[in-house]
Enzyme design. Sequence first.
Site, PDB file in Angstrom:
ATOM      1  N   ARG A  96      30.187  32.096  45.033  1.00  0.00           N
ATOM      2  CA  ARG A  96      29.897  32.146  43.598  1.00  0.00           C
ATOM      3  C   ARG A  96      29.163  30.885  43.156  1.00  0.00           C
ATOM      4  O   ARG A  96      29.389  30.363  42.066  1.00  0.00           O
ATOM      5  CB  ARG A  96      31.168  32.336  42.771  1.00  0.00           C
ATOM      6  CG  ARG A  96      32.036  33.496  43.214  1.00  0.00           C
ATOM      7  CD  ARG A  96      31.267  34.809  43.273  1.00  0.00           C
ATOM      8  NE  ARG A  96      32.124  35.901  43.704  1.00  0.00           N
ATOM      9  CZ  ARG A  96      31.678  37.054  44.180  1.00  0.00           C
ATOM     10  NH1 ARG A  96      30.375  37.258  44.305  1.00  0.00           N
ATOM     11  NH2 ARG A  96      32.507  38.005  44.520  1.00  0.00           N
ATOM     12  N   ASN A 102      39.202  30.086  49.258  1.00  0.00           N
ATOM     13  CA  ASN A 102      39.225  31.048  50.362  1.00  0.00           C
ATOM     14  C   ASN A 102      38.944  30.252  51.638  1.00  0.00           C
ATOM     15  O   ASN A 102      37.799  30.108  52.059  1.00  0.00           O
ATOM     16  CB  ASN A 102      38.190  32.153  50.159  1.00  0.00           C
ATOM     17  CG  ASN A 102      38.536  33.035  48.977  1.00  0.00           C
ATOM     18  OD1 ASN A 102      39.674  33.461  48.811  1.00  0.00           O
ATOM     19  ND2 ASN A 102      37.561  33.324  48.132  1.00  0.00           N
ATOM     20  N   LYS A 139      45.557  29.297  47.709  1.00  0.00           N
ATOM     21  CA  LYS A 139      45.435  30.707  47.326  1.00  0.00           C
ATOM     22  C   LYS A 139      46.159  31.502  48.411  1.00  0.00           C
ATOM     23  O   LYS A 139      45.727  31.523  49.559  1.00  0.00           O
ATOM     24  CB  LYS A 139      43.970  31.125  47.234  1.00  0.00           C
ATOM     25  CG  LYS A 139      43.749  32.602  46.923  1.00  0.00           C
ATOM     26  CD  LYS A 139      42.259  32.928  46.856  1.00  0.00           C
ATOM     27  CE  LYS A 139      42.015  34.414  46.594  1.00  0.00           C
ATOM     28  NZ  LYS A 139      40.563  34.739  46.516  1.00  0.00           N
ATOM     29  N   GLU A 157      43.875  38.753  47.859  1.00  0.00           N
ATOM     30  CA  GLU A 157      42.582  39.184  48.380  1.00  0.00           C
ATOM     31  C   GLU A 157      42.434  38.881  49.871  1.00  0.00           C
ATOM     32  O   GLU A 157      41.400  38.401  50.335  1.00  0.00           O
ATOM     33  CB  GLU A 157      41.448  38.531  47.579  1.00  0.00           C
ATOM     34  CG  GLU A 157      41.461  38.920  46.116  1.00  0.00           C
ATOM     35  CD  GLU A 157      40.322  38.315  45.314  1.00  0.00           C
ATOM     36  OE1 GLU A 157      39.890  38.943  44.337  1.00  0.00           O
ATOM     37  OE2 GLU A 157      39.867  37.205  45.657  1.00  0.00           O
ATOM     38  N   ARG A 205      47.906  28.826  43.197  1.00  0.00           N
ATOM     39  CA  ARG A 205      47.217  29.765  42.305  1.00  0.00           C
ATOM     40  C   ARG A 205      48.036  31.045  42.111  1.00  0.00           C
ATOM     41  O   ARG A 205      48.598  31.586  43.061  1.00  0.00           O
ATOM     42  CB  ARG A 205      45.826  30.108  42.851  1.00  0.00           C
ATOM     43  CG  ARG A 205      44.888  28.913  42.886  1.00  0.00           C
ATOM     44  CD  ARG A 205      43.526  29.280  43.448  1.00  0.00           C
ATOM     45  NE  ARG A 205      42.626  29.785  42.431  1.00  0.00           N
ATOM     46  CZ  ARG A 205      41.910  30.902  42.548  1.00  0.00           C
ATOM     47  NH1 ARG A 205      42.047  31.670  43.611  1.00  0.00           N
ATOM     48  NH2 ARG A 205      41.090  31.273  41.603  1.00  0.00           N
ATOM     49  N   ARG A 223      46.316  45.858  37.238  1.00  0.00           N
ATOM     50  CA  ARG A 223      46.038  44.525  37.765  1.00  0.00           C
ATOM     51  C   ARG A 223      46.384  43.431  36.756  1.00  0.00           C
ATOM     52  O   ARG A 223      46.812  42.335  37.139  1.00  0.00           O
ATOM     53  CB  ARG A 223      44.562  44.457  38.157  1.00  0.00           C
ATOM     54  CG  ARG A 223      44.071  43.094  38.591  1.00  0.00           C
ATOM     55  CD  ARG A 223      42.679  43.223  39.172  1.00  0.00           C
ATOM     56  NE  ARG A 223      42.023  41.941  39.322  1.00  0.00           N
ATOM     57  CZ  ARG A 223      40.828  41.763  39.891  1.00  0.00           C
ATOM     58  NH1 ARG A 223      40.184  42.808  40.375  1.00  0.00           N
ATOM     59  NH2 ARG A 223      40.278  40.574  39.993  1.00  0.00           N
ATOM     60  N   ASP A 225      40.015  38.495  35.478  1.00  0.00           N
ATOM     61  CA  ASP A 225      39.207  37.692  36.398  1.00  0.00           C
ATOM     62  C   ASP A 225      37.965  37.141  35.717  1.00  0.00           C
ATOM     63  O   ASP A 225      36.849  37.588  35.998  1.00  0.00           O
ATOM     64  CB  ASP A 225      38.810  38.539  37.609  1.00  0.00           C
ATOM     65  CG  ASP A 225      38.215  37.711  38.741  1.00  0.00           C
ATOM     66  OD1 ASP A 225      38.207  36.483  38.641  1.00  0.00           O
ATOM     67  OD2 ASP A 225      37.759  38.306  39.728  1.00  0.00           O
ATOM     68  N   GLU A 279      30.090  33.218  37.149  1.00  0.00           N
ATOM     69  CA  GLU A 279      30.134  34.412  37.993  1.00  0.00           C
ATOM     70  C   GLU A 279      29.934  35.694  37.195  1.00  0.00           C
ATOM     71  O   GLU A 279      29.118  36.541  37.556  1.00  0.00           O
ATOM     72  CB  GLU A 279      31.464  34.473  38.740  1.00  0.00           C
ATOM     73  CG  GLU A 279      31.619  35.724  39.605  1.00  0.00           C
ATOM     74  CD  GLU A 279      32.954  35.781  40.322  1.00  0.00           C
ATOM     75  OE1 GLU A 279      33.187  36.764  41.040  1.00  0.00           O
ATOM     76  OE2 GLU A 279      33.762  34.841  40.168  1.00  0.00           O
ATOM     77  N   GLU A 338      28.074  38.545  25.478  1.00  0.00           N
ATOM     78  CA  GLU A 338      29.078  39.592  25.292  1.00  0.00           C
ATOM     79  C   GLU A 338      28.462  40.813  24.613  1.00  0.00           C
ATOM     80  O   GLU A 338      28.754  41.963  24.984  1.00  0.00           O
ATOM     81  CB  GLU A 338      30.225  39.048  24.441  1.00  0.00           C
ATOM     82  CG  GLU A 338      31.330  40.049  24.160  1.00  0.00           C
ATOM     83  CD  GLU A 338      32.410  39.466  23.270  1.00  0.00           C
ATOM     84  OE1 GLU A 338      33.543  39.974  23.326  1.00  0.00           O
ATOM     85  OE2 GLU A 338      32.125  38.510  22.513  1.00  0.00           O
ATOM     86  N   TRP A 352      39.865  47.998  43.474  1.00  0.00           N
ATOM     87  CA  TRP A 352      40.009  46.655  42.931  1.00  0.00           C
ATOM     88  C   TRP A 352      40.797  46.591  41.634  1.00  0.00           C
ATOM     89  O   TRP A 352      41.153  45.514  41.166  1.00  0.00           O
ATOM     90  CB  TRP A 352      38.633  46.011  42.738  1.00  0.00           C
ATOM     91  CG  TRP A 352      37.984  45.685  44.042  1.00  0.00           C
ATOM     92  CD1 TRP A 352      37.069  46.436  44.713  1.00  0.00           C
ATOM     93  CD2 TRP A 352      38.237  44.534  44.864  1.00  0.00           C
ATOM     94  NE1 TRP A 352      36.725  45.812  45.900  1.00  0.00           N
ATOM     95  CE2 TRP A 352      37.426  44.648  46.011  1.00  0.00           C
ATOM     96  CE3 TRP A 352      39.057  43.418  44.732  1.00  0.00           C
ATOM     97  CZ2 TRP A 352      37.419  43.688  47.025  1.00  0.00           C
ATOM     98  CZ3 TRP A 352      39.055  42.469  45.745  1.00  0.00           C
ATOM     99  CH2 TRP A 352      38.243  42.599  46.874  1.00  0.00           C
TER     100      TRP A 352
END
Length: 645
Positions: free
Chosen positions: A148, A190, A267, A271, A304, A321, A350, A378, A476, A506
Amino acid sequence: MSPGGFASGGDVTGVHPAWLPPEAMRPIGARTVSVHGDGLDTVRAEVRQACDRHGGAVVAGGADLVLTLSGVDTGPDGFVVSRDGVVTTVAAEDPAGLLYGLFHVARVGEAAFGAPHPPGTHRPAHGRRMLDHWDNVDVHPVMGQVERGYSGGSLFWDGGALRADLTRVTAYARLLAACGVNAVTVNNVNVHATETLLLTDRLADIATIADLLRPYHIRMHLAVNFAAPVADLGTADPLDARVQAWWATATDGVYAAIPDFGGYVVKADSEGQPGPYGYGRDHADGANALAAALAPHGGVVHWRAFVYDHRQDWRDRTTDRARAAYEHFAPLDGRFLGNVIVQVKHGPIDFQVREPVSPLIAAMPATDVAVEVQVTQEYTGQQRHVCYLAPMWSEVLRTIRTAGPVGVSNAGDDPFWTGHPLAQANLYAFGRLAWAPDLDPREVLDEWIGLTFPGTPDVVGETLHAVMDDSWRTYEDYTAPLGVGFMVRPGHHYGPDVDGYEYTPWGTYHFADRDGVGVDRTCATGTGFTGQYPPVLARLYESVHDCPDELLLFFHHVPYGHVLHDGGTVIQHIYDTHFAGADAVAAMRDRWAALPADLVGPAFAARVADLLDEQVRGAAEWRDQITAYFFRKSGVRDAHGRRIP
């Protein structure tokens, strides 16, 4: 070099951060300055450079500006500024505070040398003001050098190794100190194979970066893989004494190399990342194992809370979610060790352009919680679109008090640091709001403009305000309406794809059909998510009539003819905002084109112009796809007769 303080090409040797370029140090450098106290090498170097450039002098006494370590009670990083007669004094109880005080005087300019005024104390609202980089040591086959990342390559890593030339890291440290950031994580949450080695075999690389950050009082943190002990022990069970000993030994090694190391970022069970659930343990067990290893050294673990089922059945409307972080972490309140900070995304999904505040933030009164925001854009245009995010963050940070905000960095090796030159303002604003959440975002933008383009005519500030002030709400307007979120192309998250995530695992759905749109998250008929909020907010969000319009589709599935508080219908709001948003972007481009390029520098002006062309194209594509989609779903025509593809 452009007036904005950036090299026009890739050579960054000697580049000063945009918001404190040499010109912005004129109020200090044009005067006589005395500096008193030990451990002030960085302060003295900054003062000497400013004086050399602007004709001032560093003297032993009789100065216009006195910087001193004294017995003032400011707390860590704080400082006091006063003026008595013709002398301005900055006093602090630690070197970091004096550095921040020096940059404050440069920021306010001649106002610091005006009429005598009593001491004014400046203290940060949060002791830790942190940026997380999502930089990969190796170039990842999917995520690239920076996950990202929209600003080129990593500042720290190049092709699996530490960069040979780290000159820019020093400039970056100065940049962060100038806006108040004092903690950095230099690798991706990650954590891939090479990053795991940073904890053990490649500590020298981390120590080298820490040495460059330290003069600017920025503490190094490291993202670590929960499963790191598996290679040696065959297990990462956090309740296994051997695993606990492994973390203690590894952590002792880190502190031997970096005595002021800040701690770990983790993390886990998210995911695909390994975590304590694999051993039948919970997140308190996992976090506490690392926290126990860090505690003797004064370190912390940022654990996290971004944990959710990313393999859910899109047909199952009972799974939500948005509920996940609360369900995983709220029951653990009070079980975390004192040096654990649960790091919670500011919204429950997210980093969407519009979300409610995560209910988890208020649900853990016995736990330190940090709010995570995404400085890198992102889901807000990927630094190809202007989107000044300080108004969004301000809505969150000024209303809650936590262990401190954490931002996902948007800086890289791009000549303009942030890819889009105007995205620099987001990085600056994050630091300033982390220090003082009650600051007005417009005033913060004024600061950035004044420091980036010192001495330019008023038209520069007027143009930048016209382009940037409402850019978050403009983005937006032409993207996802009324808080519904996630109408982007899967994978790289750029550009419209209304149904791109609708039938995926997802968990990011809008449930648009012929009758209406939105996610029913009520307790009465939906997923029950509204019940996670304190009673006042729960009642507000539960009611389809009282729910704020900007969040309506986040909490409710409503007919297209549902009437909003302004008297318009949902479908007409979708049409009106998307046309208005695209028109606003075209006006932004025109306003920028009218600004003489020499006032901001030709390279700066050209980069912004090119990106505004892309934003105009992108906004039109969003407008056409969203309006066409909902016209075909609803069958309702635009009341103003505008052409819908």
